[in-house]
Design a protein around this motif. Structure first.
Motif, PDB file in Angstrom:
ATOM      1  N   GLY A   8      42.209  29.061  42.097  1.00 31.27           N
ATOM      2  CA  GLY A   8      43.333  29.645  42.842  1.00 31.27           C
ATOM      3  C   GLY A   8      43.160  31.153  42.851  1.00 31.27           C
ATOM      4  N   GLU A   9      43.105  31.749  44.033  1.00 31.43           N
ATOM      5  CA  GLU A   9      42.813  33.187  44.108  1.00 31.43           C
ATOM      6  C   GLU A   9      43.649  33.888  45.179  1.00 31.43           C
ATOM      7  OE1 GLU A   9      38.547  33.349  44.671  1.00 31.43           O
ATOM      8  OE2 GLU A   9      38.161  32.993  42.547  1.00 31.43           O
ATOM      9  N   ARG A  10      43.790  35.217  45.014  1.00 34.20           N
ATOM     10  CA  ARG A  10      44.359  36.120  46.017  1.00 34.20           C
ATOM     11  C   ARG A  10      45.756  35.717  46.509  1.00 34.20           C
ATOM     12  NH1 ARG A  10      40.866  39.780  47.124  1.00 34.20           N
ATOM     13  NH2 ARG A  10      38.773  39.427  46.365  1.00 34.20           N
ATOM     14  N   PRO A  11      46.696  35.409  45.611  1.00 35.31           N
ATOM     15  CA  PRO A  11      48.038  35.055  46.080  1.00 35.31           C
ATOM     16  C   PRO A  11      48.675  36.221  46.830  1.00 35.31           C
ATOM     17  CG  PRO A  11      48.082  35.547  43.749  1.00 35.31           C
ATOM     18  CD  PRO A  11      46.628  35.514  44.154  1.00 35.31           C
ATOM     19  N   ARG A  45      33.301  24.924  42.451  1.00 41.23           N
ATOM     20  CA  ARG A  45      32.031  25.400  43.021  1.00 41.23           C
ATOM     21  C   ARG A  45      32.254  26.083  44.378  1.00 41.23           C
ATOM     22  NH1 ARG A  45      28.550  20.840  43.670  1.00 41.23           N
ATOM     23  NH2 ARG A  45      26.834  22.314  43.786  1.00 41.23           N
ATOM     24  N   TYR A  46      33.494  26.323  44.708  1.00 45.88           N
ATOM     25  CA  TYR A  46      33.862  26.980  45.977  1.00 45.88           C
ATOM     26  C   TYR A  46      33.359  26.204  47.200  1.00 45.88           C
ATOM     27  CZ  TYR A  46      35.387  31.015  43.204  1.00 45.88           C
ATOM     28  OH  TYR A  46      36.032  31.832  42.308  1.00 45.88           O
ATOM     29  N   LYS A  47      33.457  24.851  47.105  1.00 44.24           N
ATOM     30  CA  LYS A  47      32.980  24.012  48.215  1.00 44.24           C
ATOM     31  C   LYS A  47      34.141  23.386  48.991  1.00 44.24           C
ATOM     32  CE  LYS A  47      28.432  23.880  48.045  1.00 44.24           C
ATOM     33  NZ  LYS A  47      27.610  24.055  46.992  1.00 44.24           N
ATOM     34  N   TRP A  64      37.600  30.713  52.770  1.00 44.34           N
ATOM     35  CA  TRP A  64      37.962  31.139  51.405  1.00 44.34           C
ATOM     36  C   TRP A  64      38.762  32.440  51.354  1.00 44.34           C
ATOM     37  CZ3 TRP A  64      32.997  30.415  53.293  1.00 44.34           C
ATOM     38  CH2 TRP A  64      32.131  31.514  53.311  1.00 44.34           C
ATOM     39  N   ASP A  65      38.137  33.611  51.146  1.00 42.38           N
ATOM     40  CA  ASP A  65      38.936  34.834  50.898  1.00 42.38           C
ATOM     41  C   ASP A  65      39.988  35.047  51.980  1.00 42.38           C
ATOM     42  OD1 ASP A  65      37.354  35.334  48.710  1.00 42.38           O
ATOM     43  OD2 ASP A  65      37.054  37.447  49.188  1.00 42.38           O
ATOM     44  N   MET A  66      41.199  35.385  51.537  1.00 42.53           N
ATOM     45  CA  MET A  66      42.276  35.577  52.498  1.00 42.53           C
ATOM     46  C   MET A  66      43.193  36.712  52.050  1.00 42.53           C
ATOM     47  SD  MET A  66      44.734  34.254  50.403  1.00 42.53           S
ATOM     48  CE  MET A  66      46.137  34.208  51.481  1.00 42.53           C
ATOM     49  N   GLY A  88      34.428  41.079  56.726  1.00 41.96           N
ATOM     50  CA  GLY A  88      33.970  40.773  55.375  1.00 41.96           C
ATOM     51  C   GLY A  88      34.914  39.895  54.606  1.00 41.96           C
ATOM     52  N   GLU A  89      34.802  39.986  53.280  1.00 41.31           N
ATOM     53  CA  GLU A  89      35.677  39.236  52.381  1.00 41.31           C
ATOM     54  C   GLU A  89      36.884  40.091  52.009  1.00 41.31           C
ATOM     55  OE1 GLU A  89      33.184  37.903  49.105  1.00 41.31           O
ATOM     56  OE2 GLU A  89      32.975  35.981  50.139  1.00 41.31           O
ATOM     57  N   SER A  90      37.724  39.567  51.148  1.00 45.15           N
ATOM     58  CA  SER A  90      38.905  40.243  50.579  1.00 45.15           C
ATOM     59  C   SER A  90      39.678  41.069  51.618  1.00 45.15           C
ATOM     60  CB  SER A  90      38.491  41.120  49.389  1.00 45.15           C
ATOM     61  OG  SER A  90      37.617  42.158  49.752  1.00 45.15           O
ATOM     62  N   THR A 131      29.366  40.054  47.558  1.00 47.90           N
ATOM     63  CA  THR A 131      28.621  40.205  46.308  1.00 47.90           C
ATOM     64  C   THR A 131      29.399  39.602  45.144  1.00 47.90           C
ATOM     65  OG1 THR A 131      29.524  42.439  46.025  1.00 47.90           O
ATOM     66  CG2 THR A 131      27.361  42.273  47.058  1.00 47.90           C
ATOM     67  N   SER A 132      30.102  38.493  45.407  1.00 45.10           N
ATOM     68  CA  SER A 132      30.866  37.812  44.363  1.00 45.10           C
ATOM     69  C   SER A 132      31.818  38.812  43.708  1.00 45.10           C
ATOM     70  CB  SER A 132      29.908  37.157  43.363  1.00 45.10           C
ATOM     71  OG  SER A 132      30.616  36.453  42.376  1.00 45.10           O
ATOM     72  N   TRP A 133      31.866  38.864  42.372  1.00 47.32           N
ATOM     73  CA  TRP A 133      32.782  39.808  41.699  1.00 47.32           C
ATOM     74  C   TRP A 133      32.138  41.181  41.501  1.00 47.32           C
ATOM     75  CZ3 TRP A 133      33.491  34.858  38.815  1.00 47.32           C
ATOM     76  CH2 TRP A 133      34.697  34.239  39.165  1.00 47.32           C
ATOM     77  N   GLU A 134      30.897  41.340  41.981  1.00 45.82           N
ATOM     78  CA  GLU A 134      30.264  42.664  41.886  1.00 45.82           C
ATOM     79  C   GLU A 134      30.866  43.572  42.952  1.00 45.82           C
ATOM     80  OE1 GLU A 134      29.230  45.202  40.396  1.00 45.82           O
ATOM     81  OE2 GLU A 134      27.533  44.082  39.548  1.00 45.82           O
ATOM     82  N   SER A 140      35.307  49.070  42.974  1.00 49.79           N
ATOM     83  CA  SER A 140      36.420  48.137  43.182  1.00 49.79           C
ATOM     84  C   SER A 140      36.213  47.324  44.459  1.00 49.79           C
ATOM     85  CB  SER A 140      37.744  48.897  43.260  1.00 49.79           C
ATOM     86  OG  SER A 140      37.860  49.567  44.492  1.00 49.79           O
ATOM     87  N   GLN A 141      37.039  46.279  44.607  1.00 47.39           N
ATOM     88  CA  GLN A 141      37.027  45.433  45.809  1.00 47.39           C
ATOM     89  C   GLN A 141      38.448  45.362  46.357  1.00 47.39           C
ATOM     90  OE1 GLN A 141      36.542  41.208  45.176  1.00 47.39           O
ATOM     91  NE2 GLN A 141      35.678  40.872  47.216  1.00 47.39           N
ATOM     92  N   SER A 142      38.598  45.562  47.655  1.00 48.27           N
ATOM     93  CA  SER A 142      39.925  45.607  48.275  1.00 48.27           C
ATOM     94  C   SER A 142      40.705  44.312  48.055  1.00 48.27           C
ATOM     95  CB  SER A 142      39.775  45.855  49.780  1.00 48.27           C
ATOM     96  OG  SER A 142      39.027  44.804  50.378  1.00 48.27           O
TER      97      SER A 142
HETATM   98  C1  GAL Z   1      34.333  37.050  45.808  1.00 47.60           C
HETATM   99  C2  GAL Z   1      35.778  36.904  46.212  1.00 47.60           C
HETATM  100  C3  GAL Z   1      36.618  36.722  44.961  1.00 47.60           C
HETATM  101  C4  GAL Z   1      36.070  35.534  44.181  1.00 47.60           C
HETATM  102  C5  GAL Z   1      34.612  35.754  43.865  1.00 47.60           C
HETATM  103  C6  GAL Z   1      34.014  34.594  43.106  1.00 47.60           C
HETATM  104  O1  GAL Z   1      33.521  37.132  46.916  1.00 47.60           O
HETATM  105  O2  GAL Z   1      36.187  38.040  46.918  1.00 47.60           O
HETATM  106  O3  GAL Z   1      37.967  36.534  45.315  1.00 47.60           O
HETATM  107  O4  GAL Z   1      36.214  34.373  44.945  1.00 47.60           O
HETATM  108  O5  GAL Z   1      33.896  35.950  45.061  1.00 47.60           O
HETATM  109  O6  GAL Z   1      32.620  34.734  42.972  1.00 47.60           O
END
Ligand code: GAL
Length: 445
Positions: free
Chosen positions: A107-110, A131-133, A165-167, A208-210, A228-231, A263-265
């Motif tokens: 569960g992410e980004r409420p 696994r984010y599938k 996914w990201d929203m 992009g994401e986020s 880049t995941s959490w990077e 940081s990531q937005s």
């Molecule tokens: C990022 C995403 C995060 C999280 C992470 C998991 O791309 O923005 O919210 O899902 O991946 O690796």
């Protein structure tokens, strides 16, 4: 007589020096990149967050992360009147018995909005399998802003879940609600915000994401990050004259190579200051696996003018009333030379005062360090695991203690002998490979 005058003068000078040394900028400042402590002495744990302002209060919603696994443990709600001091309200949406946010799910980004038509609070979030599938957008509702929220199920568009996914969300000046999806899909929500009714933008190029959005003077700004995941990476933005577009990629809004100041937005909060609105960027500095303790926040006012956005310099400490950086941290400066990657190696430093701040170096081989404050009876009055990793080097604040009753304490910094690291879906390695903890300076207040 002369002697008395001299003593008085000395006393005044001593008092002035004391005041100058102990001035505490942290009482009224947002401090980026260090864990924040809530009213229970616990880290403020609300990542991938958003803020709703209501009746003079700010309500912060975010991922209530765990320190051991990425499985969904709930979404948290905190409140504050000043954006600096945070009260833990509750786990606004708890772990569900089963379903999209049941055991062993993500569960992410409420994102919470108050629906102007129904007065109901709507929470939308990314739900997934481990696994984010199985990405979908989850919908939960509440009568009170702090919840508890009732989980309804997937948000539907044309009767089907949105399999991305990201929203993020965005509420326009006229009260219309929007769902922002990664890679530039934007959906308009129904009048009651409980479903998506129109795809107003479809796959904005190089989105992009986020995703996060603001609308100023007829221009819409859409923010996002690279994959880049959490990077961290250099986040970017698009602009458009209307939410349907046409969307134009503008580029980055922080200096190149700073990785958006590490940081990531996640959200943009409009802050009413005098007659104007200042837009505050909210970003995440993730730290896997110890997200609950060690992931931190980067919040900064943005310059938004004529279709351009800029955060020209990093403000580690700033005042959200004056909107100015705190350039001099004050306090009594104690230089320190502590650099170790040996598990259990400790720095111990006695001090007397009401607060301590730790300044250190983070770099690509940094690890976790445990910082504790021990009182004169040997009791631990505060402790937090600190992440000394960053892909790009940074020298700065790593820890700020909560305000303490004036007294004698010992600061302990201990190398934890572990480091943040994780992999993405493809199995690529991210994070550190060594355990370095580096402290360069301590400031006592
Ligand atoms: C990022 C995403 C995060 C999280 C992470 C998991 O791309 O923005 O919210 O899902 O991946 O690796």
């Amino acid at each position: 007589m002369m002697k008395k005058l001299l003593l008085t003068t000395l006393a005044i000078i001593a008092t002035i020096t004391m005041v100058a040394q102990t001035a505490d900028p942290f009482l009224t400042s947002i401090v980026n990149g260090v864990p924040w402590t809530d009213d229970h002495g616990k880290p403020v744990n609300a990542h991938g967050a958003c803020i709703v302002e209501e009746n003079g209060k700010y309500y912060l919603f975010g991922e209530w992360k765990s320190d051991t696994t990425n499985a969904f443990p709930g979404f948290a709600c905190y409140s504050s009147t000043d954006l600096v001091n945070w009260k833990f309200e509750r786990v606004a949406l708890p772990l569900q018995k089963d379903g999209l946010l049941g055991p062993n799910r993500v569960g992410e980004r409420p994102k919470v909005m108050r629906c102007p038509k129904t007065g109901e609070y709507i929470m939308l979030a990314h739900t997934d399998d481990m696994r984010y599938k199985d990405p979908q957008v989850g919908l939960a509702v509440a009568k009170e802003i702090t919840g508890p929220y009732t989980f309804i199920g997937p948000l539907l568009y044309k009767g089907k879940p949105i399999k991305r996914w990201d929203m993020g969300t965005f509420q326009d000046h006229d009260g219309t609600g929007y769902l922002l999806m990664h890679h530039g899909d934007i959906y308009r929500l129904s009048k009651d915000y409980r479903k998506a009714v129109k795809k107003v933008a479809d796959g904005i190029k190089e989105g992009g994401e986020s995703p996060a959005m603001l609308h100023k003077d007829g221009t819409y700004y859409l923010f996002g990050s690279n994959l880049t995941s959490w990077e961290r990476n250099d986040n970017f933005y698009h602009t458009a004259p209307g939410i349907e577009g046409p969307w134009t990629k503008q580029g980055i809004f922080c200096p190149e190579g700073t990785l958006t100041y590490n940081s990531q937005s996640t959200f943009i909060l409009p802050l009413h200051r005098g007659d104007s609105i200042v837009y505050m960027y909210m970003g995440d500095r993730w730290s896997y696996p110890h997200q609950a303790s060690s992931a931190t926040y980067v919040w900064m006012p943005m310059q938004v003018n004529g279709g351009k956005v800029n955060i020209p310099e990093y403000w580690p400490v700033w005042n959200p009333v004056t909107m100015q950086p705190v350039r001099d941290l004050g306090g009594t400066v104690i230089p320190v030379n502590f650099k170790t990657a040996t598990k259990g190696a400790k720095l111990e430093l006695p001090f007397e005062g009401t607060r301590i701040a730790v300044i250190g170096h983070t770099f690509n081989n940094g690890g976790y360090g445990r910082i504790s404050i021990i009182d004169s009876q040997g009791g631990t009055v505060h402790t937090n695991l600190i992440d000394f990793y960053s892909k790009v080097d940074d020298h700065g604040l790593r820890y700020v203690s909560p305000l303490l009753p004036r007294g004698r304490y010992t600061l302990v910094v201990e190398c934890a002998g572990e480091h943040p690291h994780w992999s993405n879906k493809r199995g690529d390695y991210f994070g550190s490979r060594e355990d370095w903890v580096t402290v360069e300076e301590v400031r006592v207040y």
